[in-house]
Design an enzyme around this catalytic site. Structure first.
Site, PDB file in Angstrom:
ATOM      1  N   GLU A   1     -26.845 -14.443  38.430  1.00 32.33           N
ATOM      2  CA  GLU A   1     -26.622 -16.493  39.463  1.00 32.33           C
ATOM      3  C   GLU A   1     -25.276 -16.058  39.727  1.00 32.33           C
ATOM      4  OE1 GLU A   1     -27.154 -19.132  39.912  1.00 32.33           O
ATOM      5  OE2 GLU A   1     -29.495 -19.077  38.732  1.00 32.33           O
TER       6      GLU A   1
ATOM      7  N   VAL B   1     -20.570  -7.023  38.719  1.00 28.52           N
ATOM      8  CA  VAL B   1     -20.822  -6.848  37.513  1.00 28.52           C
ATOM      9  C   VAL B   1     -22.073  -7.036  37.543  1.00 28.52           C
ATOM     10  CG1 VAL B   1     -20.499  -7.890  34.896  1.00 28.52           C
ATOM     11  CG2 VAL B   1     -19.002  -7.472  36.409  1.00 28.52           C
ATOM     12  N   GLY B   2     -22.937  -8.329  38.337  1.00 29.14           N
ATOM     13  CA  GLY B   2     -24.714  -8.176  38.338  1.00 29.14           C
ATOM     14  C   GLY B   2     -25.020  -6.606  38.562  1.00 29.14           C
TER      15      GLY B   2
ATOM     16  N   CYS C   1     -18.126 -21.745  41.612  1.00 26.50           N
ATOM     17  CA  CYS C   1     -19.309 -20.902  42.002  1.00 26.50           C
ATOM     18  C   CYS C   1     -19.409 -21.848  43.749  1.00 26.50           C
ATOM     19  CB  CYS C   1     -19.752 -20.793  41.560  1.00 26.50           C
ATOM     20  SG  CYS C   1     -20.899 -21.856  41.286  1.00 26.50           S
TER      21      CYS C   1
ATOM     22  N   GLY D   1     -21.930 -14.495  36.818  1.00 20.62           N
ATOM     23  CA  GLY D   1     -20.760 -13.828  37.588  1.00 20.62           C
ATOM     24  C   GLY D   1     -20.863 -13.100  38.587  1.00 20.62           C
TER      25      GLY D   1
HETATM   26  P1  NAD Z   1     -16.097 -12.922  34.126  1.00 20.72           P
HETATM   27  O1  NAD Z   1     -15.141 -12.048  34.442  1.00 20.72           O
HETATM   28  O2  NAD Z   1     -16.225 -14.174  32.908  1.00 20.72           O
HETATM   29  O3  NAD Z   1     -17.303 -12.625  33.912  1.00 20.72           O
HETATM   30  C1  NAD Z   1     -18.758 -12.899  33.364  1.00 20.72           C
HETATM   31  C2  NAD Z   1     -19.239 -11.906  32.921  1.00 20.72           C
HETATM   32  O4  NAD Z   1     -19.401 -10.769  32.708  1.00 20.72           O
HETATM   33  C3  NAD Z   1     -18.145 -12.194  30.908  1.00 20.72           C
HETATM   34  O5  NAD Z   1     -18.752 -12.492  29.960  1.00 20.72           O
HETATM   35  C4  NAD Z   1     -17.669 -10.822  31.037  1.00 20.72           C
HETATM   36  O6  NAD Z   1     -17.094 -10.208  29.585  1.00 20.72           O
HETATM   37  C5  NAD Z   1     -19.025  -9.858  31.705  1.00 20.72           C
HETATM   38  N1  NAD Z   1     -18.732  -8.880  31.984  1.00 20.72           N
HETATM   39  C6  NAD Z   1     -17.372  -8.087  32.962  1.00 20.72           C
HETATM   40  N2  NAD Z   1     -17.516  -6.962  32.993  1.00 20.72           N
HETATM   41  C7  NAD Z   1     -18.162  -6.922  32.594  1.00 20.72           C
HETATM   42  C8  NAD Z   1     -18.692  -4.943  32.437  1.00 20.72           C
HETATM   43  N3  NAD Z   1     -18.226  -4.353  32.999  1.00 20.72           N
HETATM   44  N4  NAD Z   1     -20.310  -4.953  31.919  1.00 20.72           N
HETATM   45  C9  NAD Z   1     -20.901  -6.050  31.323  1.00 20.72           C
HETATM   46  N5  NAD Z   1     -20.108  -6.929  30.949  1.00 20.72           N
HETATM   47  C10 NAD Z   1     -19.015  -7.487  31.761  1.00 20.72           C
HETATM   48  O7  NAD Z   1     -16.534 -13.931  35.061  1.00 20.72           O
HETATM   49  P2  NAD Z   1     -16.284 -13.904  36.808  1.00 20.72           P
HETATM   50  O8  NAD Z   1     -17.500 -13.026  37.802  1.00 20.72           O
HETATM   51  O9  NAD Z   1     -14.881 -13.579  37.040  1.00 20.72           O
HETATM   52  O10 NAD Z   1     -16.573 -14.696  37.526  1.00 20.72           O
HETATM   53  C11 NAD Z   1     -16.017 -14.916  38.781  1.00 20.72           C
HETATM   54  C12 NAD Z   1     -17.786 -14.857  40.048  1.00 20.72           C
HETATM   55  O11 NAD Z   1     -19.160 -15.294  39.252  1.00 20.72           O
HETATM   56  C13 NAD Z   1     -17.558 -15.857  40.811  1.00 20.72           C
HETATM   57  O12 NAD Z   1     -18.202 -14.956  42.724  1.00 20.72           O
HETATM   58  C14 NAD Z   1     -18.252 -16.454  41.437  1.00 20.72           C
HETATM   59  O13 NAD Z   1     -18.995 -16.633  42.320  1.00 20.72           O
HETATM   60  C15 NAD Z   1     -19.768 -15.952  40.386  1.00 20.72           C
HETATM   61  N6  NAD Z   1     -19.884 -17.789  39.691  1.00 20.72           N
HETATM   62  C16 NAD Z   1     -21.510 -17.834  39.706  1.00 20.72           C
HETATM   63  C17 NAD Z   1     -22.105 -18.947  39.962  1.00 20.72           C
HETATM   64  C18 NAD Z   1     -23.232 -18.870  39.562  1.00 20.72           C
HETATM   65  O14 NAD Z   1     -24.291 -19.958  39.210  1.00 20.72           O
HETATM   66  N7  NAD Z   1     -23.872 -18.954  40.809  1.00 20.72           N
HETATM   67  C19 NAD Z   1     -21.379 -19.744  38.530  1.00 20.72           C
HETATM   68  C20 NAD Z   1     -19.692 -19.390  37.864  1.00 20.72           C
HETATM   69  C21 NAD Z   1     -18.937 -18.263  38.567  1.00 20.72           C
END
Ligand code: NAD
Length: 477
Positions: A230, A212-213, A264, A208
């Site tokens: 990731e 959040v990471g 991504c 994600g």
């Molecule tokens: P998302 O909003 O679905 O969040 C990802 C996960 O984090 C979800 O399961 C969500 O419930 C959890 N989450 C959200 N907020 C949280 C918090 N405060 N505390 C704990 N958990 C929480 O997805 P996103 O982040 O919008 O995804 C898009 C991003 O992810 C983009 O930056 C994209 O580049 C990146 N991405 C990376 C890859 C990769 O493989 N490297 C793949 C897909 C997406």
């Protein structure tokens, strides 16, 4: 017919109460108890899980495709290519090589320790937490689960609440086809994920955004839990004048506008060198027309933006350059046309954060030196792409830039090579997976040394030390 599947079982909609109602601590304790029995360790159990998952994906592809269409407007073909078919290949690759990957690996023993044998074995870690995002909500949930199960772990999967139809399908089916004492799906958003993150896991695999990471890594630090992150970022496409620009444009359009740009590893922007900047415009316009027609809103193969929040964010970027093609948008339908922007200022908002939508800015630079300086002056991207006819340029880009992955001549397709690791570096993430790299991520490589007791050849290393012992030790160590 799938093992244990009820013919009239619902295919989503209602979360699986038995699984989601269990509080986080109880779920983790249950999975840990399973792990401690040793039941997930035999290779036969691991293979059974992978085969059951394969059957679910192949026999019920339509259920997953429907959910993906509901969440993201994905076409069945794209869902197969990028999600379901992709996972089936990942399972097949893992099943084909698992025995070899798990074989203990012999290691040379130095003379000072002879006679002895040394080798490494892969220990499963225990209970793994997988937190997945909404943009490829089947692929990015299950690809880590495949690795975690192949390595002999139990798994808690937390799918993204932002893709609710897919989350419901995963929560419904996984406990029915996989070992329910070893695999749990916990649906929900921030509160549920926060509750999970308070538990002690043996590995956390998060896909994600970087904000959040950081939350995930902070929570993991409390238990000294290793993490794989990731993440995303801006993945550039370097375009050199001597390249076949018509083919380059088709491939860029394919990689960028698939899933309406919500990928991504999608090309984020084009870094065009010299004349390539103007020449590519007409080719991109033509490639979009070829793939999505004159009105992409009517194409069955063009997706939609996941929600209003992302729509509004993207709509705010549409005027950050001269519109070469696209620009149309419709909030009610969450539709944004495939859009190319030229004459883009490198400091404009569209060039600040990852776009994650169907907007492709073209930034012009005079030469390869400037392109390399542009890339290395910013966060390390998840992917770097280049279209060039020059071997020297390829060599320079390989040696002088750092990114999660690098691909010449085609964007995003590096993921389809099962032998290649997938992961980011710096702001685009840490750790890697797919194929044998998933085994590395989800196991501990344990070192084993076995020295026979019969002849005590170590006497020379024991005190009291004499001149003679000292001389021998200096010679053999
Ligand atoms: P998302 O909003 O679905 O969040 C990802 C996960 O984090 C979800 O399961 C969500 O419930 C959890 N989450 C959200 N907020 C949280 C918090 N405060 N505390 C704990 N958990 C929480 O997805 P996103 O982040 O919008 O995804 C898009 C991003 O992810 C983009 O930056 C994209 O580049 C990146 N991405 C990376 C890859 C990769 O493989 N490297 C793949 C897909 C997406």
């Amino acid at each position: 017919m799938l093992l244990g599947m009820k013919p009239n079982a619902p295919t989503g909609g209602q979360p699986d109460i038995a699984v989601t109602a269990a509080p986080a601590a109880e779920t983790v304790a249950r999975l840990r108890a399973t792990f401690n029995t040793g039941r997930t360790k035999p290779v036969a159990w691991r293979k059974q899980q992978l085969q059951a998952l394969r059957r679910l994906l192949t026999e019920h592809e339509d259920v997953f495709a429907q959910a993906l269409h509901t969440d993201l407007g994905k076409s069945a073909t794209e869902s197969h290519m990028m999600e379901i078919g992709f996972l089936v290949k990942e399972i097949d690759h893992t099943l084909r090589h698992l025995d070899r990957w798990l074989r203990p690996s012999r290691v040379w023993v130095p003379l000072s320790l002879a006679p002895a044998h040394a080798w490494t074995v892969r220990d499963p870690l225990g209970v793994v937490l997988v937190i997945s995002p909404w943009n490829y909500p089947v692929n990015l949930a299950l690809a880590p689960v495949i690795g975690a199960l192949a390595a002999g772990n139990t798994v808690v999967l937390k799918p993204s609440e932002v893709a609710p139809a897919t989350s419901a399908v995963l929560a419904h089916w996984l406990p029915r086809v996989l070992d329910p004492q070893a695999v749990a799906v916990v649906e929900g958003g921030v509160p549920e994920t926060t509750a999970l993150l308070e538990q002690r896991f043996d590995h956390i695999f998060y896909t994600g955004n970087g904000t959040v990471g950081r939350i995930v890594m902070t929570a993991a630090a409390r238990h000294l839990t290793p993490v794989t992150l990731e993440l995303g970022g801006k993945s550039p496409v370097v375009l050199e004048p001597g390249a076949d620009l018509a083919t380059a444009a088709r491939r860029i359009v394919w990689g960028k506008f698939m899933n309406a740009g919500q990928t991504c590893v999608a090309p984020d922007y084009v870094l065009a060198i010299g004349e390539a900047g103007t020449e590519i415009e007409a080719h991109l316009r033509e490639a979009i027309r070829e793939m999505y027609g004159t009105d992409p809103a009517r194409s069955n193969d063009y997706g939609r933006i996941i929600n209003e929040r992302h729509f509004d964010r993207l709509a705010g970027l549409l005027n950050d350059g001269r519109t070469v093609v696209g620009g149309d948008h419709d909030r009610d339908a969450r539709y944004i046309a495939p859009t190319v922007l030229a004459d883009v200022d490198p400091d404009s908002p569209v060039m600040r954060d990852e776009i994650f939508g169907p907007i492709l800015p073209i930034v012009r630079v005079p030469d390869l030196d400037a392109a390399i300086a542009f890339i290395t002056g910013r966060d390390k991207p998840l992917a770097l792409y280049a279209f060039t006819a020059s071997k020297r340029s390829k060599r320079r880009l390989t040696a002088e830039t750092s990114s999660g992955g690098l691909a010449f001549g085609v964007p995003t397709a590096q993921l389809a090579v099962p032998g290649l690791p997938f992961g980011g570096v710096g702001e685009s993430g840490m750790g890697r997976y797919h194929g044998s790299y998933s085994l590395d991520t989800f196991s501990h490589l344990k070192s084993v040394l076995d020295k026979p007791l019969q002849a005590d050849t170590l006497r020379v290393t024991y005190p009291p030390y004499t001149r003679r012992k000292d001389r021998i030790l200096r010679h053999i160590t």
